[in-house]
Write an enzyme that holds these catalytic residues in place. Structure first.
Site, short mmCIF file in Angstrom:
data_model
loop_
_atom_site.label_atom_id
_atom_site.label_comp_id
_atom_site.label_asym_id
_atom_site.label_seq_id
_atom_site.Cartn_x
_atom_site.Cartn_y
_atom_site.Cartn_z
CE LYS A 276 -1.73 -1.74 6.09
NZ LYS A 276 -3.09 -1.14 6.19
CD GLU B 270 -2.62 8.51 7.61
OE1 GLU B 270 -1.66 9.25 7.87
OE2 GLU B 270 -2.82 7.43 8.20
CE LYS C 223 5.65 3.85 10.48
NZ LYS C 223 6.18 4.93 11.34
CE LYS D 124 4.59 5.99 7.02
NZ LYS D 124 4.04 7.32 7.26
CG LEU D 125 -2.38 7.29 2.29
CD1 LEU D 125 -3.83 7.04 2.68
CD2 LEU D 125 -2.30 7.90 0.89
CE LYS E 111 8.21 7.11 7.10
NZ LYS E 111 8.37 8.24 8.04
CD GLU F 174 5.26 10.71 4.69
OE1 GLU F 174 5.27 10.16 5.79
OE2 GLU F 174 6.04 11.61 4.37
CD GLU G 204 -2.83 -0.88 2.55
OE1 GLU G 204 -2.62 0.08 3.32
OE2 GLU G 204 -3.71 -1.73 2.76
CG PHE H 77 -5.76 1.70 5.93
CD1 PHE H 77 -5.74 1.11 7.18
CD2 PHE H 77 -5.25 2.98 5.80
CE1 PHE H 77 -5.22 1.76 8.27
CE2 PHE H 77 -4.72 3.65 6.90
CZ PHE H 77 -4.71 3.03 8.15
#
Length: 998
Positions: A508, A403, A525, A336-337, A527, A503, A334, A443
């Site tokens: 998941k 989010e 995460k 990242k928001l 990044k 971001e 997914e 989500f």
């Protein structure tokens, strides 16, 4: 709750019959005029406990709980964190046992002397978890102004200046509390206290006044309340009160530990309710147990959401941790928001127009229903009035996790998080305009039609979500995900989201359950790391400075950099303003505080000393620096500023550039990190506004044409705290370094010393040692006649031998002086802390006291009171038997730290976490540090997970290794072993380029 029939009713009723009138009056003061009436409280919490007697005095909190916990916190941790100390009765206790004992004794005393309602105390012990009391609207600056008025001192006096400029060093070197606002308040109040002994305010009285303070909001209404506290508390009580108001306790125990010792189910109840009140009132008796139904989330009840784990390993390892199987190897990717985590609750309610009632809470349990709406017909809603068609037929109630982000409908793009609340307020006033608006990306679905779904797999929950929610374009949307089966599918998607200024990603596990308030490997995460094409060659001029807090207090710890205006732009601006403009004028660009070593700070201080000027809000240097927000707002205002001609140029790298309103350029660097000082450049050759735009444009074009390279420096290291170092006067670079935490200590205050010899190692003259004693508050005498005088020696000269022969006095080595000073500087606020003597501190011990100091260290010589250096640590390791080394389990320690809520990215002891290293004939000391600080070793350079190859500085194989790795799509960094040892010494990851072998 489970059945309580086994608890005798008489046992539960008896306390009510024995209650003091004072206890009843106290309870009425605390709860009788709050958000709920006493009758409403009794209806909602019919089995809530009532205290038998008045609450404890406020000062008992810090005397019996906070101070002991803080003293225990200062004991060393690391590989010795599980080692045990011999207690007074021969029993062995670890720091964790001591911590639990302190809390258990306080709880037991409260139950015995007060009663079973511990809520008044917990509101002050863990104030950041109290959702029932509104925020005070007070920050350090406002509190400082109020205290100046309360104490009736001139704001321009030394103490007034110290309070209002709490991050700066104290004037006239009177303050050792720079960076600690509560500590600075203690210093100032101690000089003019109303009370010198603890006051008579009880915990109930403090809570009553804090309730008043939370609703006062305006400074004029808050001032009499603070004045009341000042008149009824001593300086130490006020210091702890201020920490409670700021919600910055840090007493050495997490809420998890406190909750667990109060009741085994306390943490579970807090996770599903975010209510400290419920934890205290529903679980006051350990015989009361939560059953399965009570441990799940509930409608209109804020819960603590599941969190994504930090990226601590390679993508391959991350995917492997999700336990894929041959039949089901899938994991989800997914985007990242960049928004605010939000939970939406909807329930049927005929009293609300539209028949559905909503509630919104943030991750921190702040209620945002007033902003986003309580129903479909709410005319003041920024969201709910637009999403009536989102819920499919048959959805009676639902709980969604997602989010809240800001959307620009004109550009059809996500806007940075900082504009969310502004967009929501604007949407309330103009619901159908074309401005920015809130968009809820969902989500997860955790409850549907009274059925809790947290025990179902993520795959099942998403099926329920898709069947329940229909997208309402750019209002509420189900967040998309992509399925993948191999780690190689992650990196192309990461490149794509970074190119779109996102971001990052979240991986998941579709086979996982939802775990409340947990950060685990089911969600991870990913990044973007630092890009070599854009972020590694920005040479910018320093134009502002910010004072640090904590260990960085009293010194400039971060800097504002600006972009100079090019000649064309300068001439244009001059024509527009029709005035003569300063050719050195700059626009604020970014703020950087990561990656500096002690030597970097010292070098910058050396070149800029005496040239910094205080920033005056009412009279800013308009001709020199222009800030974001204009001269009315002055966003990112520095504490001090400097002219470009007097300043230095620094080289920084960053992940990317993004738009912002905080800096005048309208764009800033994301996650900037210091690389090196460019003394070969002056302000005229620093990066300009037009040069940066050309660089940014070229980088964006290259991103579209080819893959960018990723550097190993991870952005999660941006919050790692560093301790600066200072060479003691007269020492050279190769001798003792002590962490700098402000001006000289007063650790030897009231003590007299006679120094008989010089120090052998490090080499220090007798005069140097005497100067060191004086600089830290001690008195130097010429005779040892006074039995209280401390004798210092490091060589067996005639006069030293004479003292030894008499066998009446101990002789202390100079190393004890160094250790006391170092520890006092590390323990901010404890400038009078003398370390107990250890065997290696003693040059001579009188026969009657032989072995007396052995109890101050463990079996390997590890001190119970002194923080060890890297050299000490290596020496300790060399003494430990091999069995200890083989049994050391870093993963187990990591699990234990996570269990206690430690922030690993702020711990130097885990700085190499996520690095997989191949060592080519590297010294054993560096390998020990790598392993201790979380690094993983690869057996072969062929291992695809290798992130770093470490070699000796004089290695002859560097060229061969470079050729061997040249064709890798993701090349490991080749660095010398000094990168490891220097990073450990500076307590932060340093830039690898400094350590690239020749």
């Amino acid at each position: 709750m489970s059945d309580l029939d086994d608890i005798e009713m008489s046992d539960r009723d008896e306390p009510e019959q024995q209650r003091d009138d004072d206890a009843i009056n106290e309870e009425h003061k605390m709860y009788g005029h709050g958000a709920m009436t006493e009758q409403e409280l009794n209806e909602k919490y019919p089995k809530r406990p009532h205290n038998l007697h008045k609450t404890l005095y406020f000062h008992e909190l810090y005397l019996t709980l906070f101070n002991p916990l803080n003293d225990n916190k200062k004991r060393p941790t690391g590989p010795q964190m599980n080692r045990r100390k011999i207690g007074p009765h021969g029993t062995k206790t670890s720091p964790n046992d001591i911590r639990k004992g302190i809390i258990e004794r306080f709880i037991a005393r409260w139950r015995k002397e007060v009663g079973h309602d511990i809520y008044p105390a917990f509101r002050l012990i863990v104030p950041e978890k109290d959702r029932d009391r509104a925020m005070y609207g007070l920050k350090e600056m406002t509190l400082g102004k109020i205290l100046v008025r309360v104490m009736k001192i001139d704001k321009n006096s030394d103490d007034g200046y110290n309070l209002l400029h709490w991050k700066l060093p104290g004037v006239k070197n009177t303050s050792a509390m720079a960076g600690d606002f509560a500590g600075r308040c203690f210093e100032v109040i101690s000089k003019r206290p109303i009370l010198t002994k603890p006051g008579k305010m009880r915990i109930a009285d403090v809570n009553e006044q804090l309730d008043r303070l939370s609703v006062a909001q305006k400074e004029e209404n808050q001032l009499p309340i603070i004045e009341y506290f000042y008149n009824n508390m001593n300086a130490e009580e006020l210091m702890w009160l201020i920490r409670m108001i700021l919600r910055q306790m840090k007493v050495g125990a997490t809420e998890k530990t406190i909750f667990d010792l109060w009741h085994p189910d306390a943490e579970s109840l807090f996770n599903i309710s975010s209510s400290l009140r419920r934890v205290c009132w529903e679980l006051w008796d350990e015989r009361i147990k939560l059953d399965g139904n009570d441990k799940g989330i509930a409608l209109m009840q804020c819960f603590q959401p599941q969190l994504a784990a930090f990226q601590m390993r390679s993508i391959e390892a991350m995917v492997a941790r999700m336990n894929p199987t041959e039949s089901d190897p899938v994991f989800w990717i997914e985007e990242k928001l960049d928004g605010e985590r939000m939970q939406l609750h909807m329930i049927e309610d005929e009293s609300v127009p539209g028949g559905k009632r909503f509630a919104f809470w943030s991750r921190k349990a702040k209620d945002y229903t007033y902003l986003y709406g309580n129903g479909f017909e709410d005319e003041n809603a920024a969201l709910t009035r637009h999403i009536k068609s989102a819920f499919n037929e048959g959805v009676r109630n639902i709980v969604l996790d997602g989010e809240m982000i800001t959307w620009d409908p004109e550009q059809d793009v996500i806007v940075g998080f900082g504009s969310l609340k502004t967009a929501a307020l604007s949407e309330q006033k103009n619901p159908y305009g074309s401005g920015h608006r809130p968009l809820f990306r969902v989500f997860d679905c955790l409850l549907l039609n009274d059925t809790v779904l947290t025990r179902y797999t993520l795959r099942k929950r998403r099926e329920v979500l898709s069947a329940s929610i229909t997208d309402v374009h750019r209002r509420i949307e189900v967040h998309k995900y992509e399925e993948a089966t191999s780690p190689q599918e992650v990196e192309p998607r990461l490149r794509k989201v970074v190119a779109e200024s996102s971001e990052g990603l979240v991986l998941k596990n579709p086979r996982s359950e939802y775990r409340l308030n947990d950060r685990n490997d089911d969600w991870m995460k990913v990044k973007p790391e630092y890009m070599t094409e854009f972020g590694e060659a920005l040479d910018c001029i320093v134009v502002g400075g910010y004072y640090g807090s904590g260990h960085r207090g009293g010194k400039l710890s971060s800097f504002m950099c600006g972009l100079r205006l090019d000649d064309d732009m300068f001439q244009y601006s001059q024509q527009q303003s029709q005035t003569t403009m300063n050719p050195q004028k700059t626009w604020s660009f970014f703020k950087v505080g990561g990656g500096f070593t002690a030597n970097d700070y010292a070098e910058i201080r050396h070149h800029t000393d005496g040239k910094w000027m205080d920033w005056e809000f009412k009279n800013p240097p308009k001709d020199w620096i222009e800030l974001g927000g204009g001269w009315e707002n002055q966003y990112e205002k520095p504490d001090v500023w400097i002219k470009p001609e007097d300043s230095v140029v620094i080289s920084v790298k960053a992940a990317s550039a993004g738009s912002t309103q905080q800096f005048r350029t309208g764009v800033t660097l994301r996650f900037p990190r210091f690389k090196k000082l460019r003394l070969d450049k002056d302000w005229k050759s620093a990066l300009s506004w037009m040069e940066f735009n050309a660089l940014k444009k070229r980088a964006e074009e290259e991103h579209q044409e080819k893959q960018f390279k990723i550097d190993d420096e991870r952005t999660k290291r941006k919050t790692t705290k560093r301790k600066r170092t200072l060479v003691i006067q007269g020492q050279e670079d190769d001798v003792l370094m002590t962490p700098y935490a402000g001006p000289a200590t007063q650790v030897f205050e009231g003590l007299s010393f006679v120094v008989m010899t010089e120090c052998v190692k490090p080499k220090k003259s007798k005069a140097d040692l005497e100067q060191l004693v004086k600089a830290n508050g001690g008195n130097v005498v010429a005779s040892d006649r006074d039995p209280k005088t401390i004798i210092v020696a490091d060589r067996k000269l005639v006069k030293v031998a004479s003292v030894q022969k008499r066998d009446e006095r101990n002789i202390i080595r100079p190393s004890w002086l160094f250790d006391c000073i170092r520890q006092s500087e590390l323990d901010v606020g404890r400038t009078s802390l003398l370390l107990p003597l250890e065997p290696y501190h003693l040059f001579h011990t009188v026969s009657a006291e032989a072995g007396k100091c052995d109890d101050n260290v463990d079996e390997f010589g590890d001190s119970y009171a002194r923080d060890v250096t890297s050299e000490d640590l290596l020496a300790l390791f060399s003494k430990m038997p091999k069995a200890v080394e083989r049994d050391y389990d870093g993963a187990g320690m990591l699990e234990q730290l996570n269990e206690h809520g430690s922030e690993l990215d702020a711990m130097p002891g885990w700085m190499f976490q996520g690095r997989t290293v191949y060592c080519d004939d590297v010294p054993a000391e560096a390998m020990r540090l790598l392993e201790f600080a979380g690094g993983r070793f690869a057996d072969s350079v062929e291992d695809e997970a290798v992130t770093h190859v470490i070699v000796r500085a004089d290695s002859q194989r560097t060229g061969e290794l470079r050729q061997h790795l040249a064709f890798r799509p993701r090349q490991p960094r080749i660095v010398t072993d000094a990168w490891v040892t220097d990073s450990w010494a500076e307590k932060t990851l340093l830039d690898e380029e400094r350590y690239t072998p020749a």
